[in-house]
Design an enzyme around this catalytic site. Structure first.
Site, PDB file in Angstrom:
ATOM      1  N   LYS A  22      82.850  33.630 -60.189  1.00 43.27           N
ATOM      2  CA  LYS A  22      83.894  33.182 -61.120  1.00 43.27           C
ATOM      3  C   LYS A  22      83.800  33.953 -62.435  1.00 43.27           C
ATOM      4  O   LYS A  22      84.780  34.501 -62.922  1.00 43.27           O
ATOM      5  CB  LYS A  22      83.733  31.682 -61.384  1.00 43.27           C
ATOM      6  CG  LYS A  22      84.526  31.180 -62.573  1.00 43.27           C
ATOM      7  CD  LYS A  22      84.351  29.697 -62.803  1.00 43.27           C
ATOM      8  CE  LYS A  22      83.215  29.331 -63.716  1.00 43.27           C
ATOM      9  NZ  LYS A  22      83.480  29.505 -65.156  1.00 43.27           N
ATOM     10  N   ASN A  23      82.610  33.986 -63.019  1.00 46.80           N
ATOM     11  CA  ASN A  23      82.487  34.574 -64.349  1.00 46.80           C
ATOM     12  C   ASN A  23      82.731  36.085 -64.340  1.00 46.80           C
ATOM     13  O   ASN A  23      83.170  36.644 -65.336  1.00 46.80           O
ATOM     14  CB  ASN A  23      81.122  34.249 -64.965  1.00 46.80           C
ATOM     15  CG  ASN A  23      81.042  32.791 -65.399  1.00 46.80           C
ATOM     16  OD1 ASN A  23      82.044  32.082 -65.398  1.00 46.80           O
ATOM     17  ND2 ASN A  23      79.853  32.341 -65.766  1.00 46.80           N
ATOM     18  N   CYS A 118      84.437  24.018 -71.426  1.00 45.78           N
ATOM     19  CA  CYS A 118      83.506  22.898 -71.235  1.00 45.78           C
ATOM     20  C   CYS A 118      83.033  22.372 -72.588  1.00 45.78           C
ATOM     21  O   CYS A 118      82.822  23.154 -73.521  1.00 45.78           O
ATOM     22  CB  CYS A 118      82.290  23.360 -70.445  1.00 45.78           C
ATOM     23  SG  CYS A 118      82.567  23.502 -68.689  1.00 45.78           S
ATOM     24  N   ARG A 123      80.320  26.791 -79.410  1.00 43.31           N
ATOM     25  CA  ARG A 123      80.815  28.049 -78.865  1.00 43.31           C
ATOM     26  C   ARG A 123      81.791  28.800 -79.777  1.00 43.31           C
ATOM     27  O   ARG A 123      82.957  28.997 -79.436  1.00 43.31           O
ATOM     28  CB  ARG A 123      81.433  27.812 -77.477  1.00 43.31           C
ATOM     29  CG  ARG A 123      80.463  27.142 -76.538  1.00 43.31           C
ATOM     30  CD  ARG A 123      81.071  26.903 -75.187  1.00 43.31           C
ATOM     31  NE  ARG A 123      80.717  27.918 -74.237  1.00 43.31           N
ATOM     32  CZ  ARG A 123      81.114  27.932 -72.984  1.00 43.31           C
ATOM     33  NH1 ARG A 123      81.877  26.989 -72.509  1.00 43.31           N
ATOM     34  NH2 ARG A 123      80.747  28.885 -72.162  1.00 43.31           N
ATOM     35  N   ASP A 309      73.479  28.034 -66.687  1.00 45.54           N
ATOM     36  CA  ASP A 309      74.443  27.475 -65.733  1.00 45.54           C
ATOM     37  C   ASP A 309      73.765  26.871 -64.496  1.00 45.54           C
ATOM     38  O   ASP A 309      74.456  26.339 -63.613  1.00 45.54           O
ATOM     39  CB  ASP A 309      75.455  28.552 -65.302  1.00 45.54           C
ATOM     40  CG  ASP A 309      76.452  28.874 -66.407  1.00 45.54           C
ATOM     41  OD1 ASP A 309      76.486  28.145 -67.404  1.00 45.54           O
ATOM     42  OD2 ASP A 309      77.197  29.860 -66.255  1.00 45.54           O
ATOM     43  N   ARG A 401      87.163  24.017 -60.989  1.00 46.27           N
ATOM     44  CA  ARG A 401      87.169  25.215 -61.848  1.00 46.27           C
ATOM     45  C   ARG A 401      86.164  26.244 -61.338  1.00 46.27           C
ATOM     46  O   ARG A 401      86.347  27.439 -61.548  1.00 46.27           O
ATOM     47  CB  ARG A 401      86.786  24.818 -63.279  1.00 46.27           C
ATOM     48  CG  ARG A 401      87.818  23.970 -63.996  1.00 46.27           C
ATOM     49  CD  ARG A 401      87.474  23.821 -65.463  1.00 46.27           C
ATOM     50  NE  ARG A 401      86.994  25.101 -65.978  1.00 46.27           N
ATOM     51  CZ  ARG A 401      86.008  25.230 -66.875  1.00 46.27           C
ATOM     52  NH1 ARG A 401      85.423  24.171 -67.368  1.00 46.27           N
ATOM     53  NH2 ARG A 401      85.638  26.423 -67.281  1.00 46.27           N
TER      54      ARG A 401
HETATM   55  C1  UD1 Z   1      79.294  32.897 -70.439  1.00 45.38           C
HETATM   56  C2  UD1 Z   1      79.609  32.206 -69.133  1.00 45.38           C
HETATM   57  C3  UD1 Z   1      79.029  30.802 -69.114  1.00 45.38           C
HETATM   58  C4  UD1 Z   1      77.531  30.863 -69.398  1.00 45.38           C
HETATM   59  C5  UD1 Z   1      77.269  31.641 -70.687  1.00 45.38           C
HETATM   60  C6  UD1 Z   1      75.789  31.840 -70.974  1.00 45.38           C
HETATM   61  C7  UD1 Z   1      81.748  33.194 -68.537  1.00 45.38           C
HETATM   62  C8  UD1 Z   1      83.200  33.004 -68.318  1.00 45.38           C
HETATM   63  N1  UD1 Z   1      81.066  32.139 -68.982  1.00 45.38           N
HETATM   64  O1  UD1 Z   1      79.914  32.133 -71.475  1.00 45.38           O
HETATM   65  O2  UD1 Z   1      79.255  30.233 -67.814  1.00 45.38           O
HETATM   66  O3  UD1 Z   1      77.040  29.549 -69.555  1.00 45.38           O
HETATM   67  O4  UD1 Z   1      77.883  32.944 -70.613  1.00 45.38           O
HETATM   68  O5  UD1 Z   1      75.185  32.496 -69.922  1.00 45.38           O
HETATM   69  O6  UD1 Z   1      81.202  34.239 -68.264  1.00 45.38           O
HETATM   70  N2  UD1 Z   1      77.954  32.280 -79.463  1.00 45.38           N
HETATM   71  C9  UD1 Z   1      78.146  32.378 -80.814  1.00 45.38           C
HETATM   72  N3  UD1 Z   1      79.134  33.207 -81.291  1.00 45.38           N
HETATM   73  C10 UD1 Z   1      79.903  33.945 -80.453  1.00 45.38           C
HETATM   74  C11 UD1 Z   1      79.691  33.863 -79.057  1.00 45.38           C
HETATM   75  C12 UD1 Z   1      78.715  33.015 -78.593  1.00 45.38           C
HETATM   76  O7  UD1 Z   1      77.460  31.706 -81.597  1.00 45.38           O
HETATM   77  O8  UD1 Z   1      80.768  34.689 -80.935  1.00 45.38           O
HETATM   78  C13 UD1 Z   1      76.923  31.347 -78.946  1.00 45.38           C
HETATM   79  C14 UD1 Z   1      77.566  30.223 -78.146  1.00 45.38           C
HETATM   80  O9  UD1 Z   1      77.931  29.170 -79.003  1.00 45.38           O
HETATM   81  C15 UD1 Z   1      76.468  29.831 -77.191  1.00 45.38           C
HETATM   82  C16 UD1 Z   1      75.760  31.147 -76.919  1.00 45.38           C
HETATM   83  O10 UD1 Z   1      76.130  32.034 -77.980  1.00 45.38           O
HETATM   84  O11 UD1 Z   1      75.589  28.934 -77.814  1.00 45.38           O
HETATM   85  C17 UD1 Z   1      76.081  31.762 -75.557  1.00 45.38           C
HETATM   86  O12 UD1 Z   1      77.402  32.141 -75.518  1.00 45.38           O
HETATM   87  P1  UD1 Z   1      77.940  33.375 -74.639  1.00 45.38           P
HETATM   88  O13 UD1 Z   1      76.819  34.165 -74.089  1.00 45.38           O
HETATM   89  O14 UD1 Z   1      78.965  34.070 -75.479  1.00 45.38           O
HETATM   90  O15 UD1 Z   1      78.627  32.601 -73.476  1.00 45.38           O
HETATM   91  P2  UD1 Z   1      80.086  32.740 -72.923  1.00 45.38           P
HETATM   92  O16 UD1 Z   1      80.459  34.184 -72.813  1.00 45.38           O
HETATM   93  O17 UD1 Z   1      81.003  31.841 -73.657  1.00 45.38           O
END
Ligand code: UD1
Length: 423
Positions: A22-23, A118, A123, A309, A401
């Site tokens: 999915k991701n 979620c 985030r 995850d 999802r």
């Molecule tokens: C992706 C995955 C999700 C997985 C996560 C961590 C997808 C669609 N989703 O989510 O399933 O749980 O990686 O492996 O691929 N953060 C910030 N600022 C930012 C971006 C992130 O502070 O600009 C923080 C977030 O709040 C969170 C952490 O970084 O605490 C991880 O986020 P990130 O690695 O960006 O996860 P996603 O890409 O949203």
């Protein structure tokens, strides 16, 4: 809203095919915005999140055709592009923010609603926006939308040091940088297999990328990208989830398409807990070694660490392991919502901030429980497989999802599970 009923206590046996990730698919699909030529993805999972991304891309002017029951997504973005990603679609799924980088790169502008997704933490998107600003973009937040503009002449290559190895930010910057002027270096980049998969696909489209899978990725901008066909990498989270089914319920299950290198840190923890994982020609075979499972401590980390995850599903396993396990959640601040539900099934868990302490009990008992997010939902099904009697998991729309044909896959290995429509 539907519910899933699980009757536990039965050993499992058989094979489960693992879908495309999915991701990975959710970041590969927006890559179509980078080219006027068609991008075709094979091995796509059949999930509601993929439909949401389809809707979003269509709203931006892409043509998306689903073939072979949704396993092939053919996309084309040759015409005019609309650069506004509306709240009504974006709010359904955080991964919608992955159109920001491609839109800025191709159109020089993007208006993207801040996403939903979620409810597992704040985030924010600062790592994405700071990176794009380093490439010359100006970004403002107005009325819940990020309004982004590239400088005259387009985005420029830059050296970007991430404060945290964000998966989404790595993907957004990598895509934006493929069409930028000059060289972009992302330091402290995420290393997840989905990043490598995206880089592979972008290279097929003509991008110049090196270092993906390491903490430093270098992208040399090119003038244009062309079309490509790309198979989506195996879903390591679906794989890990189904590996836990025989671990929790007993028996032996083979996961078709599974590979240990997608999920090594997780396999090491399973080994310590008393579960054997062996590679076969077709995938991975999982069974308990013997006797009761042992407690293990888990800390979630960016890849190659233990994936956040799989934390909820691992907790379901550890509820009935002998001894005390400590699970530390280091990626998201609010990701123990499954704990109170597992406690309703007889688990002994204390949550204190980002740490959950699980004291193993002999047996879980079936109960009505509620799914709170995607991975939490499936952890309750897994717990139900180990529990005495009936577990009824409500609000299972979260599951759709991220898990295709979940009832069919579990039933295929003899689990007693059915989906019912609520009154
Ligand atoms: C992706 C995955 C999700 C997985 C996560 C961590 C997808 C669609 N989703 O989510 O399933 O749980 O990686 O492996 O691929 N953060 C910030 N600022 C930012 C971006 C992130 O502070 O600009 C923080 C977030 O709040 C969170 C952490 O970084 O605490 C991880 O986020 P990130 O690695 O960006 O996860 P996603 O890409 O949203």
């Amino acid at each position: 809203m539907d519910s899933i009923i699980v009757n536990g206590g039965k050993e499992l046996s058989g094979v489960i095919p693992i879908a495309g990730a999915k991701n990975a698919c959710l970041t590969l699909m927006p890559a179509t915005l980078l080219s006027e030529e068609p991008l075709t993805l094979t091995n796509a999972p059949r999930l509601s999140d993929i439909k949401t991304m389809t809707q979003l891309l269509e709203s931006l002017g892409a043509e998306v055709t689903s073939m072979q029951d949704g396993q092939v997504q053919a996309m084309s973005c040759h015409g005019a592009i609309n650069h506004v990603a509306e709240y009504d679609i974006v709010r359904k799924m955080r991964a919608s923010n992955l159109v920001l980088g491609p839109l800025l790169a191709r159109e020089g502008q993007a208006v993207v609603s801040l996403p939903g997704g979620c409810a597992i933490g704040a985030r924010p998107m600062d790592i994405h926006t700071n990176g794009l600003e380093a490439m010359g973009a100006t970004i403002e937040l107005k009325d819940g939308y990020l309004h982004a503009k590239a400088p005259m002449g387009g985005l420029k290559g830059a050296v970007i040091d991430f404060p945290f190895a964000s998966v989404g930010a790595t993907e957004n910057i990598m895509m934006a940088a493929t069409l930028a002027k000059g060289t972009t270096v992302i330091n402290n980049a995420a290393r997840e297999p989905e990043i490598v998969d995206l880089a592979d696909c972008l290279r097929k489209m003509g991008a110049q990328i090196e270092g993906d899978g390491s903490p430093s990725i270098t992208i040399q901008g090119v003038d244009r990208l062309h079309g490509a066909t790309h198979p989506v990498v195996t879903d390591r989270i679906e794989l890990g989830t189904y590996m836990l089914a025989p671990a929790i319920a007993g028996g032996e299950v083979e996961l078709l398409g599974g590979r240990i290198n997608l999920i090594e840190a997780f396999c090491e923890k399973l080994d310590t807990a008393g579960i054997s994982v062996t590679e076969t020609e077709r995938g991975l075979k999982v069974a308990r070694k013997n006797g009761r499972l042992s407690a293990v401590d888990v800390v979630t980390e960016p890849f190659p660490g233990f994936p956040t995850d799989l934390q909820a599903q691992m907790m379901a396993l550890l509820c009935t392991a002998e001894g005390t396990s400590v699970l530390e959640e280091k990626i998201f601040e609010n990701r123990f919502m499954h704990a109170p539900e597992l406690i309703r099934m007889g688990a002994n868990i204390e949550v204190n901030g980002g740490t959950a302490t699980v004291h193993g009990v002999n047996r879980l008992k079936g109960a009505p429980v509620m799914a709170t997010d995607l991975r939490a939902s499936v952890s309750l099904i897994l717990a139900g497989l180990a529990a005495e009697g009936e577990t009824r998991v409500s609000r299972v729309y979260h599951l759709d999802r991220g898990y295709e044909q979940v009832v069919r896959k579990f039933s295929g290995v003899d689990a007693q599970i059915e989906r019912i429509k609520d009154e």
